[in-house]
Design a protein around this motif. Structure first.
Motif, PDB file in Angstrom:
ATOM      1  N   VAL A 152       0.863  -1.183   0.000  1.00 26.50           N
ATOM      2  CA  VAL A 152       0.000   0.000   0.000  1.00 26.50           C
ATOM      3  C   VAL A 152       0.898   1.231   0.000  1.00 26.50           C
ATOM      4  O   VAL A 152       1.721   1.404   0.904  1.00 26.50           O
ATOM      5  CB  VAL A 152      -0.921   0.033   1.234  1.00 26.50           C
ATOM      6  N   SER A 153       0.750   2.092  -1.018  1.00 26.99           N
ATOM      7  CA  SER A 153       1.501   3.348  -1.013  1.00 26.99           C
ATOM      8  C   SER A 153       0.697   4.416  -0.288  1.00 26.99           C
ATOM      9  O   SER A 153      -0.526   4.322  -0.168  1.00 26.99           O
ATOM     10  CB  SER A 153       1.813   3.799  -2.442  1.00 26.99           C
ATOM     11  N   ALA A 154       1.401   5.462   0.200  1.00 27.47           N
ATOM     12  CA  ALA A 154       0.771   6.503   1.030  1.00 27.47           C
ATOM     13  C   ALA A 154       0.005   5.865   2.166  1.00 27.47           C
ATOM     14  O   ALA A 154      -1.129   6.238   2.478  1.00 27.47           O
ATOM     15  CB  ALA A 154      -0.126   7.407   0.190  1.00 27.47           C
ATOM     16  N   ALA A 155       0.628   4.903   2.817  1.00 23.85           N
ATOM     17  CA  ALA A 155      -0.056   4.066   3.797  1.00 23.85           C
ATOM     18  C   ALA A 155      -0.420   4.784   5.090  1.00 23.85           C
ATOM     19  O   ALA A 155      -1.237   4.282   5.863  1.00 23.85           O
ATOM     20  CB  ALA A 155       0.803   2.841   4.129  1.00 23.85           C
ATOM     21  N   VAL A 159      -6.792   7.353   3.500  1.00 21.60           N
ATOM     22  CA  VAL A 159      -7.201   6.151   2.776  1.00 21.60           C
ATOM     23  C   VAL A 159      -6.248   5.002   3.077  1.00 21.60           C
ATOM     24  O   VAL A 159      -6.673   3.887   3.413  1.00 21.60           O
ATOM     25  CB  VAL A 159      -7.248   6.419   1.258  1.00 21.60           C
ATOM     26  N   GLY A 160      -4.954   5.274   2.960  1.00 22.31           N
ATOM     27  CA  GLY A 160      -3.972   4.214   3.115  1.00 22.31           C
ATOM     28  C   GLY A 160      -4.023   3.523   4.463  1.00 22.31           C
ATOM     29  O   GLY A 160      -3.966   2.289   4.544  1.00 22.31           O
ATOM     30  N   SER A 161      -4.151   4.293   5.539  1.00 19.16           N
ATOM     31  CA  SER A 161      -4.141   3.693   6.869  1.00 19.16           C
ATOM     32  C   SER A 161      -5.367   2.819   7.110  1.00 19.16           C
ATOM     33  O   SER A 161      -5.285   1.787   7.789  1.00 19.16           O
ATOM     34  CB  SER A 161      -4.043   4.774   7.947  1.00 19.16           C
ATOM     35  N   LEU A 162      -6.511   3.216   6.542  1.00 27.67           N
ATOM     36  CA  LEU A 162      -7.700   2.367   6.661  1.00 27.67           C
ATOM     37  C   LEU A 162      -7.566   1.118   5.803  1.00 27.67           C
ATOM     38  O   LEU A 162      -7.959   0.020   6.216  1.00 27.67           O
ATOM     39  CB  LEU A 162      -8.946   3.153   6.267  1.00 27.67           C
ATOM     40  N   PHE A 218      -1.407  -4.777  -5.106  1.00 27.07           N
ATOM     41  CA  PHE A 218      -0.875  -3.441  -4.803  1.00 27.07           C
ATOM     42  C   PHE A 218      -2.026  -2.435  -4.788  1.00 27.07           C
ATOM     43  O   PHE A 218      -2.822  -2.368  -5.730  1.00 27.07           O
ATOM     44  CB  PHE A 218       0.145  -3.024  -5.866  1.00 27.07           C
ATOM     45  N   ILE A 219      -2.102  -1.638  -3.716  1.00 29.38           N
ATOM     46  CA  ILE A 219      -3.050  -0.527  -3.622  1.00 29.38           C
ATOM     47  C   ILE A 219      -2.245   0.756  -3.653  1.00 29.38           C
ATOM     48  O   ILE A 219      -1.419   1.010  -2.766  1.00 29.38           O
ATOM     49  CB  ILE A 219      -3.900  -0.604  -2.342  1.00 29.38           C
ATOM     50  N   ASP A 220      -2.470   1.560  -4.685  1.00 32.59           N
ATOM     51  CA  ASP A 220      -1.726   2.808  -4.858  1.00 32.59           C
ATOM     52  C   ASP A 220      -2.606   3.989  -4.455  1.00 32.59           C
ATOM     53  O   ASP A 220      -3.569   4.323  -5.141  1.00 32.59           O
ATOM     54  CB  ASP A 220      -1.289   2.958  -6.308  1.00 32.59           C
ATOM     55  N   ALA A 221      -2.243   4.617  -3.354  1.00 32.68           N
ATOM     56  CA  ALA A 221      -2.968   5.803  -2.893  1.00 32.68           C
ATOM     57  C   ALA A 221      -2.151   7.068  -3.087  1.00 32.68           C
ATOM     58  O   ALA A 221      -2.509   8.125  -2.562  1.00 32.68           O
ATOM     59  CB  ALA A 221      -3.350   5.652  -1.413  1.00 32.68           C
TER      60      ALA A 221
END
Length: 314
Positions: A152-155, A159-162, A218-221
């Motif tokens: 997860v980017s911008a974790a 958004v990323g932390s959730l 991969f989740i890109d935020a």
């Protein structure tokens, strides 16, 4: 008189002002909510600057904001007959599609609010919808299974932390790309922190070192090349979801599910219940009164902070 954030032309934070407005009356299927807290979201900045005019044009004067939490003060004639409609005085979490949340009062369809659990803080409740539903949609989009590894980017962001926490609840190993100042916090959420910076090649090296057997999804935020990075790691396009790099999604055929893909009171209620039960947490980095909306958006556009920034109406 009631107040609302407004702007009459595209531009920087300098175009924002506080206007005196009439209290909205509910349409037949609506409720009116006295807003306590409204959230700020990064996507509102390019809309206000006119960079998204071809997709989401503004009609002036324009309001701002989608997320809010407050108390129901009026109920429309048809809405009042619905079993699920909250009564006057009920504390609710909700969302609006009309760029109208940053105001003392907002009118929305009754099916766009859900009861606010007493255990959920006002600031968290008022900033839940966009970040929460976006994270929910992104996690669902990549189809993570227990035992898999997801980056997860911008974790450390809203958004990323959730997303990190929703993935961990699924039994997923999470590589959380974020600044080192947030590493201890992300580790406390059960993630494996990975430092960003020094170029994409270095981030790629760190991800490979953290997951020698590979990254499954991969989740890109964040954008800025992370879709391409995920491709280099061997992640299948169908298992990449970006909420920040739509040109890359079109080019490589990845997913780009965001808030709209999970925008419902049912999802909002599910997230609120998880917060109330302590299954997930949501961070609020700063709170501003509505009169300081320009300062709030300046902070939002600055260096990455942990969690959300909100406006307090009262």
């Amino acid at each position: 008189m009631p107040r609302a954030v407004r702007y009459d032309r595209y531009g920087t934070v300098d175009v924002l002002y506080i206007a005196d407005v009439a209290t909205p009356a509910p349409a037949a299927d609506e409720v009116v909510v006295e807003v306590v807290v409204a959230g700020l979201n990064p996507g509102e900045i390019p809309v206000r600057e006119g960079l998204m005019h071809d997709v989401w044009p503004a009609s002036f004067p324009s309001g701002q904001g989608s997320d809010f939490a407050g108390r129901v003060v009026a109920v429309g004639s048809a809405a009042g007959s619905a079993v699920s409609t909250p009564p006057i005085g009920a504390e609710v979490i909700g969302f609006t599609d009309r760029r109208a949340a940053q105001a003392d009062y907002v009118a929305v369809p009754a099916n766009q609010v859900t009861p606010k659990p007493a255990a959920v803080d006002w600031d968290v409740a008022g900033s839940l919808f966009v970040a929460g539903t976006t994270a929910y949609a992104a996690v669902r989009a990549v189809g993570a299974e227990p035992g898999e590894t997801v980056a997860v980017s911008a974790a450390a962001g809203g958004v990323g932390s959730l997303a990190v926490q929703l993935l961990r609840r699924r039994g997923v190993r999470v590589l959380a790309v974020a600044g080192e100042a947030n590493h201890d916090w992300l580790a406390s959420l059960g993630a494996v922190p990975v430092a960003y910076g020094e170029g994409a090649e270095r981030v790629e090296e760190r991800l490979r070192a953290a997951a020698p057997e590979g990254v499954d999804a991969f989740i890109d935020a964040h954008g800025d090349g992370y879709v391409e990075l995920a491709m280099r790691l061997g992640v299948a396009p169908v298992r990449i979801n970006t909420i920040a790099d739509f040109p890359a999604a079109r080019k490589f055929g990845t997913k780009s599910d965001g808030s709209a893909a999970a925008a419902s009171a049912d999802v909002l209620a599910e997230l609120a219940a998880l917060l109330a039960e302590g299954e997930i947490t949501a961070a609020v980095s700063a709170t501003y009164p509505i009169e300081r909306v320009r300062e709030a958006y300046t902070a939002l556009a600055g260096p990455h902070s942990r969690g959300k920034i909100v406006l307090r109406m009262r």
